[in-house]
Design an enzyme around this catalytic site. Sequence first.
Site, PDB file in Angstrom:
ATOM      1  N   LYS A  51      17.043 -36.249 -10.252  1.00  0.00           N
ATOM      2  CA  LYS A  51      18.327 -36.935 -10.462  1.00  0.00           C
ATOM      3  C   LYS A  51      18.743 -37.652  -9.178  1.00  0.00           C
ATOM      4  O   LYS A  51      19.205 -38.790  -9.209  1.00  0.00           O
ATOM      5  CB  LYS A  51      19.408 -35.931 -10.911  1.00  0.00           C
ATOM      6  CG  LYS A  51      19.174 -35.426 -12.331  1.00  0.00           C
ATOM      7  CD  LYS A  51      20.041 -34.228 -12.697  1.00  0.00           C
ATOM      8  CE  LYS A  51      19.599 -33.656 -14.049  1.00  0.00           C
ATOM      9  NZ  LYS A  51      20.303 -32.428 -14.409  1.00  0.00           N
ATOM     10  N   GLN A  96      24.852 -28.199 -12.597  1.00  0.00           N
ATOM     11  CA  GLN A  96      23.485 -27.950 -13.046  1.00  0.00           C
ATOM     12  C   GLN A  96      23.415 -26.589 -13.756  1.00  0.00           C
ATOM     13  O   GLN A  96      23.820 -25.572 -13.210  1.00  0.00           O
ATOM     14  CB  GLN A  96      22.530 -27.989 -11.837  1.00  0.00           C
ATOM     15  CG  GLN A  96      21.065 -27.893 -12.201  1.00  0.00           C
ATOM     16  CD  GLN A  96      20.571 -29.079 -13.038  1.00  0.00           C
ATOM     17  OE1 GLN A  96      20.882 -30.231 -12.753  1.00  0.00           O
ATOM     18  NE2 GLN A  96      19.802 -28.792 -14.080  1.00  0.00           N
ATOM     19  N   ASP A 119      27.264 -35.414 -18.189  1.00  0.00           N
ATOM     20  CA  ASP A 119      26.284 -34.705 -19.016  1.00  0.00           C
ATOM     21  C   ASP A 119      26.669 -34.801 -20.499  1.00  0.00           C
ATOM     22  O   ASP A 119      25.843 -34.550 -21.368  1.00  0.00           O
ATOM     23  CB  ASP A 119      26.251 -33.219 -18.615  1.00  0.00           C
ATOM     24  CG  ASP A 119      24.946 -32.821 -17.936  1.00  0.00           C
ATOM     25  OD1 ASP A 119      23.960 -33.565 -18.054  1.00  0.00           O
ATOM     26  OD2 ASP A 119      24.922 -31.752 -17.300  1.00  0.00           O
TER      27      ASP A 119
END
Length: 291
Positions: A51, A96, A119
């Site tokens: 990422k 995460q 997300d």
Amino acid sequence: MQILDGKKVSQELALKLQGEVATFKAQNIHPKLTIILVGEDPASESYVRSKKKLAESVGLEFDLIRYTPEEMDTAQLIEKIQELNNDQKVHGILVQLPLPKHIYEPEIIKAIDPKKDVDGFTAYNLGKMFLSTDFEELAPCTPLGVIRILESYNIDILGKEAVVVGASNIVGKPMGVMLLNRKATVTICNSKTRDLAAQTRRADILVVAVGKAKFITADMVKEGAVVIDVGINRGEDGKICGDVDFENVAPKTSFITPVPGGCGPMTVACLMENVVKAARRLSGLTTEKTS
Ligand code: NAP
């Protein structure tokens, strides 16, 4: 049979986003992604690395905030998220997952400002998707990546029988909704589905997100189907493999994603797409669609 090259499509998307970020910067808008990582899970470390790499190549500002599990509990992490919610320089917040067991994940996701939820995991963003494609503003990155790869190869969704195997909140369920929004006839299967092969054999488009190596075998796939393999597993030989028995299934398909090189890079690229979208909206360049 044609390979759906997720690496190539993700690079094309990244290039397009790079151009958009450059135009933002010319207007003194600097889209920024902040990732919070608690602990040292090796898979999470590897996902965060990719990422960071893509964020930087697209031209995004990137910040990784690391904590040891001892440093954070649910309340402390919520406090940190609220700080980032209020930080005007931050456009995207990603925690995460998975988090250490002592941190309650649903409360953490709930704490993220839906406008910065790149997300696409908050109930607000997931719920909005039910309305129509117009309201899929910050959609979960993995199903969004599947849609982008289908679009890139001009694969029609409208009127198709789409079968999704796996019904998680972050992949299977939103995938089903996104296919339904595009007028597929959708079946979403889970671990209790009876005669799974009877379902998968009907699929014109088969999306698999189960997490079991080589779970989908050739006899479960219709001749000419489009097969999208979301799974990431480590096979008996130690190599990364998907949920589909690629070697035996591929010859029956019209299109198929490989693992690696299919959905994985698309997910990361779509995260960048969401950061750019969030930055655009937070900077007042577009307005949010509400019902
Ligand atoms: P998950 O939360 O574990 O969900 C797995 C789903 O599969 C559940 O809905 C489960 O059903 C269903 N399932 C399990 N056994 C089944 C069976 N025998 N028949 C039908 N369905 C069955 O997993 P996830 O987070 O969705 O991830 C799935 C896979 O995708 C994993 O390999 C993960 O690593 C991978 N993944 C890849 C990316 C990427 O970027 N490529 C992103 C996210 C995830 P129940 O609901 O009944 O339990």
